[in-house]
Design a protein around this motif. Structure first.
Motif, PDB file in Angstrom:
ATOM      1  N   ASP A   1      -2.666   7.950  -8.611  1.00  0.00           N
ATOM      2  CA  ASP A   1      -1.784   7.640  -9.734  1.00  0.00           C
ATOM      3  C   ASP A   1      -1.683   8.916 -10.564  1.00  0.00           C
ATOM      4  O   ASP A   1      -2.692   9.448 -11.019  1.00  0.00           O
ATOM      5  CB  ASP A   1      -2.416   6.491 -10.558  1.00  0.00           C
ATOM      6  N   LYS A   2      -0.451   9.436 -10.699  1.00  0.00           N
ATOM      7  CA  LYS A   2      -0.273  10.672 -11.471  1.00  0.00           C
ATOM      8  C   LYS A   2      -0.241  10.364 -12.948  1.00  0.00           C
ATOM      9  O   LYS A   2       0.442   9.440 -13.374  1.00  0.00           O
ATOM     10  CB  LYS A   2       1.048  11.348 -11.092  1.00  0.00           C
ATOM     11  N   MET A   3      -0.956  11.162 -13.705  1.00  0.00           N
ATOM     12  CA  MET A   3      -0.983  10.941 -15.141  1.00  0.00           C
ATOM     13  C   MET A   3       0.270  11.552 -15.761  1.00  0.00           C
ATOM     14  O   MET A   3       0.302  12.723 -16.093  1.00  0.00           O
ATOM     15  CB  MET A   3      -2.262  11.535 -15.733  1.00  0.00           C
ATOM     16  N   VAL A   8       0.843  -1.196   0.000  1.00  0.00           N
ATOM     17  CA  VAL A   8       0.000   0.000   0.000  1.00  0.00           C
ATOM     18  C   VAL A   8       0.879   1.247   0.000  1.00  0.00           C
ATOM     19  O   VAL A   8       1.679   1.440   0.922  1.00  0.00           O
ATOM     20  CB  VAL A   8      -0.944   0.008   1.231  1.00  0.00           C
ATOM     21  N   ASP A   9       0.739   2.065  -1.033  1.00  0.00           N
ATOM     22  CA  ASP A   9       1.533   3.295  -1.088  1.00  0.00           C
ATOM     23  C   ASP A   9       0.627   4.494  -1.362  1.00  0.00           C
ATOM     24  O   ASP A   9      -0.534   4.335  -1.744  1.00  0.00           O
ATOM     25  CB  ASP A   9       2.638   3.181  -2.143  1.00  0.00           C
ATOM     26  N   ASP A  10       1.188   5.669  -1.143  1.00  0.00           N
ATOM     27  CA  ASP A  10       0.396   6.883  -1.299  1.00  0.00           C
ATOM     28  C   ASP A  10       0.161   7.250  -2.760  1.00  0.00           C
ATOM     29  O   ASP A  10      -0.955   7.508  -3.182  1.00  0.00           O
ATOM     30  CB  ASP A  10       1.049   8.066  -0.541  1.00  0.00           C
ATOM     31  N   ILE A  11       1.250   7.243  -3.545  1.00  0.00           N
ATOM     32  CA  ILE A  11       1.117   7.809  -4.890  1.00  0.00           C
ATOM     33  C   ILE A  11       2.109   7.185  -5.856  1.00  0.00           C
ATOM     34  O   ILE A  11       3.249   6.899  -5.494  1.00  0.00           O
ATOM     35  CB  ILE A  11       1.277   9.359  -4.813  1.00  0.00           C
ATOM     36  N   LEU A  12       1.648   6.919  -7.048  1.00  0.00           N
ATOM     37  CA  LEU A  12       2.502   6.421  -8.118  1.00  0.00           C
ATOM     38  C   LEU A  12       2.894   7.635  -8.953  1.00  0.00           C
ATOM     39  O   LEU A  12       2.060   8.230  -9.621  1.00  0.00           O
ATOM     40  CB  LEU A  12       1.693   5.439  -8.955  1.00  0.00           C
ATOM     41  N   ASP A  13       4.180   8.002  -8.869  1.00  0.00           N
ATOM     42  CA  ASP A  13       4.651   9.183  -9.595  1.00  0.00           C
ATOM     43  C   ASP A  13       5.511   8.695 -10.766  1.00  0.00           C
ATOM     44  O   ASP A  13       4.989   8.407 -11.831  1.00  0.00           O
ATOM     45  CB  ASP A  13       5.403  10.082  -8.620  1.00  0.00           C
ATOM     46  N   THR A  14       6.830   8.560 -10.562  1.00  0.00           N
ATOM     47  CA  THR A  14       7.642   7.925 -11.605  1.00  0.00           C
ATOM     48  C   THR A  14       7.419   6.415 -11.601  1.00  0.00           C
ATOM     49  O   THR A  14       7.661   5.749 -12.599  1.00  0.00           O
ATOM     50  CB  THR A  14       9.144   8.168 -11.370  1.00  0.00           C
ATOM     51  N   GLY A  15       6.985   5.892 -10.440  1.00  0.00           N
ATOM     52  CA  GLY A  15       6.757   4.457 -10.314  1.00  0.00           C
ATOM     53  C   GLY A  15       8.004   3.688  -9.893  1.00  0.00           C
ATOM     54  O   GLY A  15       7.962   2.480  -9.689  1.00  0.00           O
ATOM     55  N   LEU A  16       9.100   4.418  -9.728  1.00  0.00           N
ATOM     56  CA  LEU A  16      10.370   3.777  -9.388  1.00  0.00           C
ATOM     57  C   LEU A  16      10.307   3.058  -8.035  1.00  0.00           C
ATOM     58  O   LEU A  16      10.761   1.914  -7.905  1.00  0.00           O
ATOM     59  CB  LEU A  16      11.481   4.831  -9.374  1.00  0.00           C
ATOM     60  N   SER A  17       9.701   3.698  -7.044  1.00  0.00           N
ATOM     61  CA  SER A  17       9.603   3.071  -5.707  1.00  0.00           C
ATOM     62  C   SER A  17       8.830   1.771  -5.785  1.00  0.00           C
ATOM     63  O   SER A  17       9.219   0.763  -5.209  1.00  0.00           O
ATOM     64  CB  SER A  17       8.870   3.950  -4.692  1.00  0.00           C
ATOM     65  N   MET A  18       7.709   1.815  -6.508  1.00  0.00           N
ATOM     66  CA  MET A  18       6.848   0.651  -6.609  1.00  0.00           C
ATOM     67  C   MET A  18       7.560  -0.488  -7.321  1.00  0.00           C
ATOM     68  O   MET A  18       7.502  -1.638  -6.904  1.00  0.00           O
ATOM     69  CB  MET A  18       5.581   1.058  -7.371  1.00  0.00           C
ATOM     70  N   GLY A  32      -1.584  12.338   4.519  1.00  0.00           N
ATOM     71  CA  GLY A  32      -0.348  11.566   4.619  1.00  0.00           C
ATOM     72  C   GLY A  32       0.809  12.113   3.803  1.00  0.00           C
ATOM     73  O   GLY A  32       1.968  11.876   4.124  1.00  0.00           O
ATOM     74  N   LEU A  33       0.483  12.877   2.755  1.00  0.00           N
ATOM     75  CA  LEU A  33       1.561  13.384   1.886  1.00  0.00           C
ATOM     76  C   LEU A  33       2.065  14.734   2.375  1.00  0.00           C
ATOM     77  O   LEU A  33       1.275  15.577   2.805  1.00  0.00           O
ATOM     78  CB  LEU A  33       1.081  13.485   0.433  1.00  0.00           C
ATOM     79  N   ASP A  34       3.370  14.925   2.245  1.00  0.00           N
ATOM     80  CA  ASP A  34       3.998  16.101   2.853  1.00  0.00           C
ATOM     81  C   ASP A  34       4.585  17.066   1.845  1.00  0.00           C
ATOM     82  O   ASP A  34       4.744  16.763   0.665  1.00  0.00           O
ATOM     83  CB  ASP A  34       5.150  15.646   3.755  1.00  0.00           C
ATOM     84  N   SER A  35       4.895  18.248   2.382  1.00  0.00           N
ATOM     85  CA  SER A  35       5.827  19.147   1.713  1.00  0.00           C
ATOM     86  C   SER A  35       6.759  19.589   2.835  1.00  0.00           C
ATOM     87  O   SER A  35       6.292  20.180   3.810  1.00  0.00           O
ATOM     88  CB  SER A  35       5.090  20.344   1.103  1.00  0.00           C
ATOM     89  N   ASP A  38      -0.582  15.664 -13.124  1.00  0.00           N
ATOM     90  CA  ASP A  38       0.822  15.613 -12.735  1.00  0.00           C
ATOM     91  C   ASP A  38       1.208  16.886 -11.969  1.00  0.00           C
ATOM     92  O   ASP A  38       1.891  17.757 -12.492  1.00  0.00           O
ATOM     93  CB  ASP A  38       1.677  15.440 -13.999  1.00  0.00           C
ATOM     94  N   ARG A  39       0.730  17.005 -10.727  1.00  0.00           N
ATOM     95  CA  ARG A  39       1.034  18.157  -9.872  1.00  0.00           C
ATOM     96  C   ARG A  39       1.509  17.651  -8.518  1.00  0.00           C
ATOM     97  O   ARG A  39       1.170  16.541  -8.126  1.00  0.00           O
ATOM     98  CB  ARG A  39      -0.223  19.023  -9.661  1.00  0.00           C
ATOM     99  N   TYR A  40       2.247  18.482  -7.796  1.00  0.00           N
ATOM    100  CA  TYR A  40       2.720  18.086  -6.463  1.00  0.00           C
ATOM    101  C   TYR A  40       1.604  18.279  -5.449  1.00  0.00           C
ATOM    102  O   TYR A  40       1.117  19.385  -5.241  1.00  0.00           O
ATOM    103  CB  TYR A  40       3.953  18.893  -6.067  1.00  0.00           C
ATOM    104  N   VAL A  41       1.147  17.196  -4.852  1.00  0.00           N
ATOM    105  CA  VAL A  41       0.005  17.259  -3.936  1.00  0.00           C
ATOM    106  C   VAL A  41       0.437  17.003  -2.485  1.00  0.00           C
ATOM    107  O   VAL A  41       1.452  16.354  -2.238  1.00  0.00           O
ATOM    108  CB  VAL A  41      -1.095  16.247  -4.335  1.00  0.00           C
ATOM    109  N   VAL A  42      -0.350  17.536  -1.556  1.00  0.00           N
ATOM    110  CA  VAL A  42      -0.083  17.343  -0.121  1.00  0.00           C
ATOM    111  C   VAL A  42      -1.374  16.962   0.597  1.00  0.00           C
ATOM    112  O   VAL A  42      -2.466  17.148   0.070  1.00  0.00           O
ATOM    113  CB  VAL A  42       0.501  18.620   0.543  1.00  0.00           C
TER     114      VAL A  42
END
Ligand code: 5GP
Ligand code: MG
Length: 176
Positions: A123-125, A91-101, A150-153, A143-147
């Motif tokens: 999932d970011k488009m 379970v993860d917060d967000i798929l961005d580049t997808g590298l972590s996943m 659970g998600l931070d800045s 494709d924007r930076y969201v907070v």
């Protein structure tokens, strides 16, 4: 702050994901593994909507070394539970580049889990994804930076009950 996903929208979608996951794993046991810290709020809510016997574990991963993206994920804190032969739901917060996943999937497969599937809140488009797929996706977002949720800045905003885009990130047209 521009609100992208309200508290109610999130709660409804999380309940729906919980029902779908419950159906998909019916009759089996699950090991839910969350990625710290971004996924903790989502995972806490999602868990309570999954009606199955399950175990919970977590790990921390980092794609940064000395403040520069290394392009490689380092698993920084290890799992406490054995995953060999278990059905793992990551379970993860967000798929961005997808590298972590992608790296996390490879890691868990190497530990001989019976199966590894993934659930992300967002999932970011974007077109340049390394790993374009999650088995369950809460919301497809721009494709924007969201907070928030659970998600931070800079480690802040994790406690917001909604997901938003900081107004500094918006251009003039979007702010209006
Ligand atoms: P990846 O690029 O490997 O898919 O994403 C790595 C991690 O970067 C995500 O799990 C998440 O913690 C963080 N991340 C990616 N996009 C965003 C975003 O828009 N906002 C925040 N706060 N974190 C993000
Ligand atoms: Mg993360």
């Amino acid at each position: 702050m521009k609100i992208l996903l309200t508290e109610t929208e999130i709660a409804e979608r999380v309940a729906q994901l919980g029902r779908e996951i419950t159906e998909a794993y019916r009759g089996r046991e699950l090991t839910v593994i969350t990625v710290m810290n971004g996924a903790v709020v989502f995972a806490a809510d999602l868990l309570r909507k999954i009606d199955l016997p399950l175990q919970l574990d977590s790990f921390a991963a980092s794609s940064y070394e000395n403040d520069r993206s290394s392009g490689k994920i380092t698993i920084r804190s290890a799992l406490k539970l054995p995953v060999r032969g278990r059905h793992v739901l990551l379970v993860d917060d967000i798929l961005d580049t997808g590298l972590s996943m992608k790296c996390a999937m490879e890691y868990f497969r190497s530990l001989d889990a019976a199966s590894v599937r993934t659930c992300v809140l967002m999932d970011k488009m974007r077109k340049d994804k390394v790993c374009a797929h999650a088995d369950w996706v809460g919301f497809r977002i721009p494709d924007r930076y969201v907070v928030g949720y659970g998600l931070d800045s800079g480690e802040y905003y994790r406690n917001l009950p909604y997901v938003g885009i900081l107004t500094d990130e918006l251009d003039g047209q979007e702010k209006a």
